[in-house]
Design an enzyme around this catalytic site. Structure first.
Site, PDB file in Angstrom:
ATOM      1  N   ASP A 112       8.852  10.099  -4.013  1.00 50.80           N
ATOM      2  CA  ASP A 112       9.017   8.649  -3.918  1.00 50.80           C
ATOM      3  C   ASP A 112       9.223   8.070  -5.324  1.00 50.80           C
ATOM      4  O   ASP A 112       8.455   8.387  -6.244  1.00 50.80           O
ATOM      5  CB  ASP A 112       7.734   8.088  -3.276  1.00 50.80           C
ATOM      6  CG  ASP A 112       7.833   6.623  -2.926  1.00 50.80           C
ATOM      7  OD1 ASP A 112       8.941   6.143  -2.643  1.00 50.80           O
ATOM      8  OD2 ASP A 112       6.762   5.961  -2.903  1.00 50.80           O
ATOM      9  N   HIS A 143       6.264  -4.294  -2.693  1.00 46.05           N
ATOM     10  CA  HIS A 143       5.207  -3.281  -2.620  1.00 46.05           C
ATOM     11  C   HIS A 143       3.823  -3.949  -2.647  1.00 46.05           C
ATOM     12  O   HIS A 143       3.646  -4.971  -3.317  1.00 46.05           O
ATOM     13  CB  HIS A 143       5.298  -2.329  -3.814  1.00 46.05           C
ATOM     14  CG  HIS A 143       6.485  -1.407  -3.760  1.00 46.05           C
ATOM     15  ND1 HIS A 143       7.501  -1.458  -4.679  1.00 46.05           N
ATOM     16  CD2 HIS A 143       6.810  -0.430  -2.877  1.00 46.05           C
ATOM     17  CE1 HIS A 143       8.405  -0.530  -4.376  1.00 46.05           C
ATOM     18  NE2 HIS A 143       8.019   0.097  -3.286  1.00 46.05           N
ATOM     19  N   GLY A 144       2.877  -3.396  -1.933  1.00 44.22           N
ATOM     20  CA  GLY A 144       1.497  -3.876  -1.998  1.00 44.22           C
ATOM     21  C   GLY A 144       1.155  -4.857  -0.895  1.00 44.22           C
ATOM     22  O   GLY A 144       1.856  -4.954   0.110  1.00 44.22           O
ATOM     23  N   HIS A 158      11.540  -0.155   1.810  1.00 47.10           N
ATOM     24  CA  HIS A 158      10.302   0.048   1.035  1.00 47.10           C
ATOM     25  C   HIS A 158       9.374  -1.146   1.266  1.00 47.10           C
ATOM     26  O   HIS A 158       9.796  -2.191   1.744  1.00 47.10           O
ATOM     27  CB  HIS A 158      10.625   0.151  -0.456  1.00 47.10           C
ATOM     28  CG  HIS A 158      11.168   1.486  -0.856  1.00 47.10           C
ATOM     29  ND1 HIS A 158      10.505   2.332  -1.710  1.00 47.10           N
ATOM     30  CD2 HIS A 158      12.302   2.132  -0.491  1.00 47.10           C
ATOM     31  CE1 HIS A 158      11.215   3.435  -1.863  1.00 47.10           C
ATOM     32  NE2 HIS A 158      12.316   3.346  -1.143  1.00 47.10           N
ATOM     33  N   ASP A 189       2.552   2.761   2.340  1.00 49.07           N
ATOM     34  CA  ASP A 189       1.477   3.265   1.483  1.00 49.07           C
ATOM     35  C   ASP A 189       0.230   2.389   1.653  1.00 49.07           C
ATOM     36  O   ASP A 189      -0.827   2.848   2.078  1.00 49.07           O
ATOM     37  CB  ASP A 189       1.950   3.288   0.019  1.00 49.07           C
ATOM     38  CG  ASP A 189       0.958   3.988  -0.897  1.00 49.07           C
ATOM     39  OD1 ASP A 189      -0.090   4.445  -0.401  1.00 49.07           O
ATOM     40  OD2 ASP A 189       1.204   4.077  -2.113  1.00 49.07           O
TER      41      ASP A 189
HETATM   42  P1  13P Z   1       3.731  -0.427   0.641  1.00 50.84           P
HETATM   43  O1  13P Z   1       2.597   0.077  -0.212  1.00 50.84           O
HETATM   44  O2  13P Z   1       3.949  -1.880   0.478  1.00 50.84           O
HETATM   45  O3  13P Z   1       3.591   0.036   2.033  1.00 50.84           O
HETATM   46  O4  13P Z   1       5.084   0.240   0.062  1.00 50.84           O
HETATM   47  C1  13P Z   1       5.221   1.625   0.082  1.00 50.84           C
HETATM   48  C2  13P Z   1       6.480   2.050  -0.572  1.00 50.84           C
HETATM   49  O5  13P Z   1       7.484   1.378  -0.551  1.00 50.84           O
HETATM   50  C3  13P Z   1       6.482   3.360  -1.226  1.00 50.84           C
HETATM   51  O6  13P Z   1       7.698   3.641  -1.835  1.00 50.84           O
HETATM   52  O1  G3H Z   2       6.000   2.310  -4.139  1.00 53.02           O
HETATM   53  C1  G3H Z   2       4.970   2.733  -4.671  1.00 53.02           C
HETATM   54  C2  G3H Z   2       4.028   3.516  -3.871  1.00 53.02           C
HETATM   55  O2  G3H Z   2       3.178   2.679  -3.131  1.00 53.02           O
HETATM   56  C3  G3H Z   2       3.284   4.481  -4.742  1.00 53.02           C
HETATM   57  O3  G3H Z   2       2.327   3.855  -5.510  1.00 53.02           O
HETATM   58  O4  G3H Z   2       2.733   4.772  -7.802  1.00 53.02           O
HETATM   59  O5  G3H Z   2       0.505   3.831  -7.137  1.00 53.02           O
HETATM   60  O6  G3H Z   2       1.264   6.023  -6.226  1.00 53.02           O
HETATM   61  P1  G3H Z   2       1.678   4.660  -6.749  1.00 53.02           P
HETATM   62 ZN    ZN Z   3       8.708   1.962  -2.662  1.00 50.96          ZN
END
Ligand code: 13P
Ligand code: G3H
Ligand code: ZN
Length: 286
Positions: free
Chosen positions: A81, A179-180, A207, A231
């Site tokens: 990823d 993200h998040g 994503h 994630d």
């Molecule tokens: P989220 O943590 O918002 O679900 O996003 C995950 C992601 O895009 C990892 O590449």
């Molecule tokens: O897009 C990012 C993913 O949620 C991974 O997060 O780099 O903290 O492992 P990380």
């Molecule tokens: Zn991502």
């Protein structure tokens, strides 16, 4: 069984569903994801970020995911990823990742094409699939105006130029996710997704899909999203599970009794995503 990203996503594209790509950071998360895939008879993508690889060690993930994939009948893809450097990507390919993402989204179009093409050339030479990203995901608290949207969301004409120039197997696009954890409710640009899918017809990746409503996910899948990255929602389930044991049984100190319930909770969350994405029952055998 271990399969490539292309095998998984071409099947999803052909049959009109999306496959969940779940980030793993330890053994329990991996086991929860595989348990859910078996329960749902679903193909699955297990993905590791560069940070996760730094945390656990590349050999640990190589051994754990290959073991899990070899033991199960459902198709499993091991994906990198947000790969950012040539060296990390080559290292994952050498260690048996069957798919990699090159994230050149911070470059301009020309620069993104250059870094992505370099990865496609080497990855395809050894049968590894490639995901790339065009457009930028906004910050979780950003209020996006219409003019800003055009600046950071994926431009459909550029997407065609990018795919033709690079030969990537799937494309991550920016249509309003971040993200998040979201503060408010994000509204995805479905029109843009529809246009891009009609022009590209290839597997599209979303994503930052944790916290997006079921209605919007269903619509995005209908319009052609085939890989959905999750994630945060799994992280939250892990922590909720651990917290519950620690709060209700403060005397507990056996890691199995703390991580076990968290693993069960993550499995439930992953299984519910698979049903939502339409991948349940789609596992095929080679
Ligand atoms: P989220 O943590 O918002 O679900 O996003 C995950 C992601 O895009 C990892 O590449
Ligand atoms: O897009 C990012 C993913 O949620 C991974 O997060 O780099 O903290 O492992 P990380
Ligand atoms: Zn991502």
């Amino acid at each position: 069984m271990l399969v490539t990203g292309k095998q998984i996503l071409d099947h999803a594209n052909e049959h009109g569903y999306a496959v969940g790509a779940f980030n793993i950071n330890n053994m329990e998360i991996l086991q929860a994801v595989i348990m859910a895939a078996e329960k749902e008879n679903s193909p699955v993508i297990v993905q590791t970020s560069e940070g996760a690889i730094k945390y656990a060690g590349i050999e640990y993930f190589e051994a754990l995911v290959h073991l899990a994939a070899n033991k199960t009948k459902v198709p499993v893809c091991l994906h990198l990823d947000h790969g950012t450097t040539y060296n990390t990507i080559i290292s994952c390919i050498r260690h048996g990742w069957s798919s990699v993402m090159i994230d050149g989204s911070h470059h301009d179009l020309k620069g993104n094409i250059a870094v992505t093409s370099e990865i496609v050339k080497v990855a395809h030479a050894v049968g590894v699939s490639v995901e790339a990203e065009l457009g930028r995901l906004s910050g979780i608290e950003d209020q996006i105006s219409v003019s800003e949207k055009d600046a950071i969301y994926t431009n459909p004409d550029e997407a065609v130029e990018f795919v033709n120039a690079t030969g990537v197997d799937s494309l991550a696009i920016a249509i309003g996710t971040a993200h998040g954890k979201y503060k408010g409710e994000p509204k995805l640009d479905m029109e843009r997704l529809d246009t891009i899918k009609k022009m590209l017809k290839m597997p599209i990746v979303l994503h930052g899909a944790s916290g997006i409503t079921e209605a919007q996910i269903t619509e995005a899948v209908k319009l052609g999203v085939n890989k959905i990255n999750i994630d945060t929602d799994v992280r939250q389930a892990f922590t909720d599970g651990v917290r519950k044991v620690i709060e209700t049984k403060p005397e507990e100190f056996d890691p199995r009794k703390i991580c076990g319930p968290a693993r069960d909770l993550m499995c439930e969350v992953v299984a519910s995503k698979m049903r939502m994405f339409g991948s349940s029952g789609q596992a095929w055998t080679l």
